[in-house]
Design a protein around this motif. Structure first.
Motif, PDB file in Angstrom:
ATOM      1  N   GLU A  99      62.683  66.865  46.119  1.00  0.00           N
ATOM      2  CA  GLU A  99      61.751  67.780  46.754  1.00  0.00           C
ATOM      3  C   GLU A  99      62.313  68.828  47.673  1.00  0.00           C
ATOM      4  O   GLU A  99      63.965  68.361  47.901  1.00  0.00           O
ATOM      5  CB  GLU A  99      60.936  66.242  47.577  1.00  0.00           C
ATOM      6  CG  GLU A  99      61.696  66.047  48.767  1.00  0.00           C
ATOM      7  CD  GLU A  99      60.543  65.584  49.843  1.00  0.00           C
ATOM      8  OE1 GLU A  99      59.666  66.213  50.493  1.00  0.00           O
ATOM      9  OE2 GLU A  99      60.264  63.635  49.248  1.00  0.00           O
ATOM     10  N   ASP A 154      54.475  63.533  63.092  1.00  0.00           N
ATOM     11  CA  ASP A 154      53.904  65.068  63.607  1.00  0.00           C
ATOM     12  C   ASP A 154      54.861  66.220  64.282  1.00  0.00           C
ATOM     13  O   ASP A 154      53.786  67.099  64.644  1.00  0.00           O
ATOM     14  CB  ASP A 154      53.024  64.658  64.233  1.00  0.00           C
ATOM     15  CG  ASP A 154      51.917  63.364  64.089  1.00  0.00           C
ATOM     16  OD1 ASP A 154      52.068  63.703  62.385  1.00  0.00           O
ATOM     17  OD2 ASP A 154      51.257  62.925  65.006  1.00  0.00           O
ATOM     18  N   GLN A 185      57.919  73.315  51.957  1.00  0.00           N
ATOM     19  CA  GLN A 185      56.813  72.814  51.556  1.00  0.00           C
ATOM     20  C   GLN A 185      55.360  72.165  53.054  1.00  0.00           C
ATOM     21  O   GLN A 185      56.413  71.402  52.785  1.00  0.00           O
ATOM     22  CB  GLN A 185      57.309  72.830  49.749  1.00  0.00           C
ATOM     23  CG  GLN A 185      57.762  73.824  49.754  1.00  0.00           C
ATOM     24  CD  GLN A 185      57.232  75.044  48.668  1.00  0.00           C
ATOM     25  OE1 GLN A 185      55.706  75.135  48.770  1.00  0.00           O
ATOM     26  NE2 GLN A 185      58.192  76.169  48.248  1.00  0.00           N
ATOM     27  N   PRO A 186      54.788  72.658  52.844  1.00  0.00           N
ATOM     28  CA  PRO A 186      53.658  71.489  53.444  1.00  0.00           C
ATOM     29  C   PRO A 186      53.915  70.393  52.354  1.00  0.00           C
ATOM     30  O   PRO A 186      53.920  70.433  51.100  1.00  0.00           O
ATOM     31  CB  PRO A 186      51.831  72.770  52.896  1.00  0.00           C
ATOM     32  CG  PRO A 186      52.799  73.415  52.707  1.00  0.00           C
ATOM     33  CD  PRO A 186      54.088  73.539  51.885  1.00  0.00           C
ATOM     34  N   GLY A 187      53.702  69.321  53.148  1.00  0.00           N
ATOM     35  CA  GLY A 187      53.863  67.555  52.424  1.00  0.00           C
ATOM     36  C   GLY A 187      55.809  67.449  52.095  1.00  0.00           C
ATOM     37  O   GLY A 187      55.778  66.180  51.790  1.00  0.00           O
ATOM     38  N   GLN A 188      56.501  68.376  52.325  1.00  0.00           N
ATOM     39  CA  GLN A 188      57.917  67.629  51.667  1.00  0.00           C
ATOM     40  C   GLN A 188      58.380  68.002  53.322  1.00  0.00           C
ATOM     41  O   GLN A 188      58.541  68.804  53.440  1.00  0.00           O
ATOM     42  CB  GLN A 188      58.117  68.683  50.335  1.00  0.00           C
ATOM     43  CG  GLN A 188      57.168  68.475  49.338  1.00  0.00           C
ATOM     44  CD  GLN A 188      57.357  69.344  48.102  1.00  0.00           C
ATOM     45  OE1 GLN A 188      58.866  69.937  47.609  1.00  0.00           O
ATOM     46  NE2 GLN A 188      56.754  69.957  47.029  1.00  0.00           N
ATOM     47  N   TYR A 248      60.545  65.537  54.742  1.00  0.00           N
ATOM     48  CA  TYR A 248      60.058  64.851  55.904  1.00  0.00           C
ATOM     49  C   TYR A 248      61.824  64.467  56.597  1.00  0.00           C
ATOM     50  O   TYR A 248      61.736  63.627  55.353  1.00  0.00           O
ATOM     51  CB  TYR A 248      58.870  63.931  55.816  1.00  0.00           C
ATOM     52  CG  TYR A 248      57.772  64.437  55.954  1.00  0.00           C
ATOM     53  CD1 TYR A 248      56.907  65.275  57.807  1.00  0.00           C
ATOM     54  CD2 TYR A 248      57.186  65.215  54.735  1.00  0.00           C
ATOM     55  CE1 TYR A 248      56.124  65.677  57.688  1.00  0.00           C
ATOM     56  CE2 TYR A 248      55.996  65.611  55.036  1.00  0.00           C
ATOM     57  CZ  TYR A 248      55.434  65.699  56.573  1.00  0.00           C
ATOM     58  OH  TYR A 248      53.845  66.515  56.473  1.00  0.00           O
TER      59      TYR A 248
END
Length: 270
Positions: free
Chosen positions: A177, A206, A230-233, A235
């Motif tokens: 990712e 968060d 990228q949103p959601g990737q 972390y």
């Protein structure tokens, strides 16, 4: 007896010659001026200049943009037969400048300073000046412009590398990712260098924000110290094995690319 004595003396001379042929350190601020003169430019023509800044990086150190390129330089300097210039630790921080511990150097101050550093490296005999940049944004543009000017004016060869962008394919290979500023990839790189700089007990998912699509919104200060590409990737996962693998693969790719560029410069007679 004479044969043994001759062998001993010859071996001793060989060891002494080898010791003289090996540089004592790759770091310019740790080398003596006489040794520097012996090796540059006759035996070493390449210098690595790490550049970064001080700004927040999620749960890793504020100086991550300095820590990363310096560690990279130390890891690849032998392979490239290069010296390492002292890291330029302050930079054009931008939208993170309001965070505690951050420093913002104006372009008006940064541009002539980096210009004089590159001129100094050229004056000291380096033909290949490689900037390992640890911080993006407006700093990248300035570095690219000034490096190009110095190359044309002084007849040296310059290369500017933003390591995290250049190694984006390695991020996808290792983590499957994309990453982010202080995200999965950058946190892993710092963790491989020094795990004590990573404070995963302070991590809260968060606290991340995905970077906006172009033309949609902007905020100053940026609302998060972790910005995802990228949103959601991206972390952080704090996996030590992946961190070590990532560090090694990124450095190998950067080193191979620098060698390729120097080879092509040489082939072109530049």
């Amino acid at each position: 007896m004479q044969k043994l004595l001759f062998t001993f003396i010859f071996s001793g001379l060989s060891l002494y010659t080898f010791a003289q042929a090996s540089i004592s350190t790759r770091e310019m601020d740790r080398i003596n001026w006489m040794e520097f003169a012996e090796f540059v430019p006759e035996k070493i023509t390449t210098v690595l200049l790490p550049t970064g800044t001080l700004e927040p990086h999620g749960v890793v150190n504020n100086g991550a943009d300095n820590t990363a390129p310096f560690a990279m330089a130390k890891d690849i300097a032998d392979d490239l037969n290069a010296l390492i210039a002292p890291t330029l630790n302050y930079g054009i921080t931008g939208s993170m400048a309001a965070y505690p511990g951050a420093f913002q150097i104006t372009e008006a101050a940064y541009r002539p300073f980096i210009r004089d550093i590159l001129k100094g490296l050229a004056k000291n005999g380096f033909k290949n000046i490689i900037i390992l940049n640890g911080h993006g944004g407006g700093q990248t543009k300035v570095l690219q412009e000034v490096a190009g000017e110095i190359a044309n004016e002084l007849g040296v060869r310059t290369l500017v590398i933003n390591w995290w962008s250049f190694a984006s394919d390695v991020t996808l290979e290792v983590f499957k990712e994309d990453g982010g500023h202080a995200g999965l990839n950058e946190t892993a790189y710092i963790q491989a260098i020094d795990p004590t700089l990573v404070h995963k007990e302070k991590y809260i998912p968060d606290m991340t924000t995905a970077y906006p699509e172009a033309g949609t919104w902007s905020a100053t200060p940026f609302p998060s110290s972790i910005g995802l590409y990228q949103p959601g990737q991206g972390y952080p996962n704090f996996d030590q094995d992946q961190a070590d693998e990532y560090f090694q693969k990124v450095n190998a790719k950067v080193s191979a690319f620098i060698k390729e560029v120097i080879k092509k410069w040489d082939m072109a007679g530049l």
